[in-house]
Write a protein that holds these residues in place. Structure first.
Motif, PDB file in Angstrom:
ATOM      1  N   VAL A  99       0.837  -1.198   0.000  1.00 54.80           N
ATOM      2  CA  VAL A  99       0.000   0.000   0.000  1.00 54.80           C
ATOM      3  C   VAL A  99       0.876   1.253   0.000  1.00 54.80           C
ATOM      4  O   VAL A  99       1.703   1.442   0.890  1.00 54.80           O
ATOM      5  CB  VAL A  99      -0.944  -0.001   1.219  1.00 54.80           C
ATOM      6  CG1 VAL A  99      -1.819   1.259   1.221  1.00 54.80           C
ATOM      7  CG2 VAL A  99      -1.822  -1.247   1.205  1.00 54.80           C
ATOM      8  N   THR A 100       0.663   2.089  -1.005  1.00 58.44           N
ATOM      9  CA  THR A 100       1.473   3.300  -1.156  1.00 58.44           C
ATOM     10  C   THR A 100       0.718   4.579  -0.809  1.00 58.44           C
ATOM     11  O   THR A 100       1.334   5.642  -0.727  1.00 58.44           O
ATOM     12  CB  THR A 100       1.994   3.409  -2.595  1.00 58.44           C
ATOM     13  OG1 THR A 100       0.869   3.447  -3.494  1.00 58.44           O
ATOM     14  CG2 THR A 100       2.873   2.216  -2.946  1.00 58.44           C
ATOM     15  N   SER A 101      -0.599   4.488  -0.638  1.00 54.59           N
ATOM     16  CA  SER A 101      -1.370   5.670  -0.249  1.00 54.59           C
ATOM     17  C   SER A 101      -2.736   5.241   0.242  1.00 54.59           C
ATOM     18  O   SER A 101      -3.210   4.128  -0.052  1.00 54.59           O
ATOM     19  CB  SER A 101      -1.526   6.653  -1.420  1.00 54.59           C
ATOM     20  OG  SER A 101      -2.312   6.078  -2.450  1.00 54.59           O
ATOM     21  N   THR A 142      -7.216   9.204  -4.784  1.00 51.05           N
ATOM     22  CA  THR A 142      -5.871   9.279  -4.208  1.00 51.05           C
ATOM     23  C   THR A 142      -5.161  10.586  -4.516  1.00 51.05           C
ATOM     24  O   THR A 142      -4.138  10.883  -3.915  1.00 51.05           O
ATOM     25  CB  THR A 142      -5.004   8.116  -4.725  1.00 51.05           C
ATOM     26  OG1 THR A 142      -4.991   8.143  -6.162  1.00 51.05           O
ATOM     27  CG2 THR A 142      -5.553   6.779  -4.249  1.00 51.05           C
ATOM     28  N   PRO A 184      -0.254   9.886   1.434  1.00 53.15           N
ATOM     29  CA  PRO A 184       0.766   8.994   0.872  1.00 53.15           C
ATOM     30  C   PRO A 184       1.528   8.285   1.980  1.00 53.15           C
ATOM     31  O   PRO A 184       1.727   8.839   3.064  1.00 53.15           O
ATOM     32  CB  PRO A 184       1.671   9.944   0.092  1.00 53.15           C
ATOM     33  CG  PRO A 184       1.511  11.267   0.772  1.00 53.15           C
ATOM     34  CD  PRO A 184       0.109  11.308   1.309  1.00 53.15           C
ATOM     35  N   PRO A 186      -6.084  12.765   0.747  1.00 56.54           N
ATOM     36  CA  PRO A 186      -5.340  11.504   0.586  1.00 56.54           C
ATOM     37  C   PRO A 186      -4.037  11.559   1.381  1.00 56.54           C
ATOM     38  O   PRO A 186      -3.459  12.635   1.589  1.00 56.54           O
ATOM     39  CB  PRO A 186      -5.058  11.453  -0.922  1.00 56.54           C
ATOM     40  CG  PRO A 186      -6.060  12.367  -1.538  1.00 56.54           C
ATOM     41  CD  PRO A 186      -6.323  13.445  -0.536  1.00 56.54           C
ATOM     42  N   HIS A 205      -3.372   1.338  -3.709  1.00 53.48           N
ATOM     43  CA  HIS A 205      -3.803   2.264  -2.670  1.00 53.48           C
ATOM     44  C   HIS A 205      -4.904   1.605  -1.843  1.00 53.48           C
ATOM     45  O   HIS A 205      -5.466   0.583  -2.235  1.00 53.48           O
ATOM     46  CB  HIS A 205      -4.312   3.576  -3.281  1.00 53.48           C
ATOM     47  CG  HIS A 205      -5.661   3.460  -3.918  1.00 53.48           C
ATOM     48  ND1 HIS A 205      -5.842   3.044  -5.219  1.00 53.48           N
ATOM     49  CD2 HIS A 205      -6.915   3.687  -3.429  1.00 53.48           C
ATOM     50  CE1 HIS A 205      -7.117   3.026  -5.507  1.00 53.48           C
ATOM     51  NE2 HIS A 205      -7.801   3.413  -4.445  1.00 53.48           N
TER      52      HIS A 205
END
Length: 423
Positions: A202-204, A285, A324, A322, A348
């Motif tokens: 998961v990046t964001s 996002t 990050p 959002p 995400h």
């Protein structure tokens, strides 16, 4: 890795707050919640961890680092549930963290950096009208005034229940020793399962805008009012919903939009509805896109209402940007996923998690494991055992790189001198 301890702990923890219908109900500051936290504390202590509660009930278990004790790598999740929820949301992340740290301790001994597991007091907001109480206190941004007068559905006060369980407001301080935070969670969606992936990196976390919209027309007799004479609030809502959702489908991922609640008045079969309240949930996002798109929808709503002779009130009551994740932390997860040979996806999170509260303060990232059918917040919530095993092993591998390996040269450059916040 031996997963028997996780299975045993999951079975035991799932019996605390079990519902006769098969689900799990463990609400903040309930007796079941405190029993569960104390069970986790006992398991931490049995592993040789030093344990403590903070002022609001967040639980910490710690193994001191031998070389860099003042630099802490933390992992964990939350212990509370929704009403009649499943047995994986939240508590799997707590137990996966315990198992991963136990495995590292037994295999490598004392870590270089300190390793710490947190069992967060609350995330869901299922008992009281507040959310992320545990994580907001953890990072020192909780607003005590917001909870002083709130009550649950039975009229029990938040503060009274907190104090009944032995906790109270704490000083709003922020720790300066945490160099990385990793949360493991079930996906609560169907993307990983549908695409045949074992792991989500998961990046964001998507931003959310939520609205209450009220359209006001004129209630009138359903049989004697010609269609051309009507000021039908539900008809106006139907136009708005259709236009908005058609546009959302055209744009596609990662935009999602939901109209989830509709309350017409007078809500009877033979009266033209003179008023309707409905909700809109919009997520994306990209913060600029989220604002631009939702603002365009707001303008469209006003135009439809004007054209149809309806009044309109738009209340945007949630506006969460959002968040990050830390590139350094999620790249460590991804590198470990590659090394482990997992089929993974960089993605995400459309759902909110307490990591979105922590990520602006400490370098943070998340690991997802698949959810069968994408079902969550439901007694039918389930993940294949093999996927749970993969998730725990990947978490252990990630924590090894962050805290156990030679941290002077590894750990992707993380250090106590890292500028806190998203990197």
């Amino acid at each position: 890795m031996e997963l028997a301890p996780t299975v045993r702990r999951l079975d035991q923890l799932s019996s605390i707050g079990s519902d006769p219908t098969g689900g799990l109900t463990r609400l903040l500051y309930s007796d079941e919640w405190l029993t569960a936290q104390k069970y986790v504390q006992e398991e931490m202590a049995a592993m040789g961890m030093t344990t403590k509660f903070d002022g609001v009930g967040n639980l910490f278990g710690r193994i001191e680092g031998k070389d860099l004790p003042n630099e802490t790598v933390m992992t964990g999740s939350h212990i509370d549930t929704v009403v009649n929820g499943g047995n994986l949301d939240g508590q799997f992340g707590v137990l996966a963290s315990l198992t991963a740290v136990e495995y590292l301790k037994e295999k490598y001994g004392q870590p270089q950096r300190s390793l710490e597991v947190i069992s967060m007091a609350e995330e869901e907001g299922s008992r009281f009208p507040t959310v992320f109480w545990g994580s907001k206190n953890f990072v020192g941004i909780a607003d005590n005034e917001e909870v002083k007068d709130i009550k649950d559905g039975q009229g029990k006060g938040f503060v009274d229940e907190m104090r009944r369980q032995g906790f109270d407001f704490q000083e709003q301080t922020r720790r300066d020793d945490i160099v990385a935070f990793v949360e493991e969670h079930i996906e609560q969606g169907s993307i990983l399962e549908t695409e045949g992936d074992q792991i989500g990196v998961v990046t964001s976390i998507a931003g959310q805008r939520r609205y209450n919209i009220t359209l006001k027309g004129q209630a009138n007799h359903a049989g004697t009012t010609p269609m051309s004479y009507r000021h039908d609030a539900v008809y106006g809502m139907a136009k708005i919903v259709t236009l908005a959702l058609e546009r959302a489908h055209e744009i596609g991922d990662p935009l999602v939009m939901t109209f989830g609640k509709v309350v017409p008045k007078p809500n009877t079969v033979n009266v033209v509805p003179g008023e309707v309240l409905f909700t809109m949930d919009c997520r994306h996002t990209d913060p600029d896109f989220l604002i631009e798109f939702s603002t365009q929808v707001e303008e469209m709503m006003k135009e439809v209402a004007q054209d149809m002779g309806l009044g309109i009130e738009i209340d945007r009551w949630m506006d969460e940007a959002p968040v990050p994740m830390s590139e350094k932390v999620y790249q460590t997860i991804e590198n470990c996923a590659k090394s482990g040979g997992y089929k993974y996806r960089v993605m995400h999170s459309g759902a909110g998690h307490y990591s979105q509260i922590i990520a602006p303060v400490y370098p943070t990232a998340m690991i997802f494991v698949p959810s069968i059918g994408g079902i969550s917040h439901n007694p039918a919530e389930e993940t294949n055992f093999e996927d749970l095993v993969n998730g725990v092993q990947l978490l252990a591998d990630t924590l090894y790189e962050l805290a156990v390996a030679n941290c002077q040269t590894k750990c992707n450059g993380l250090s106590k001198n890292t500028s806190y916040g998203v990197s």
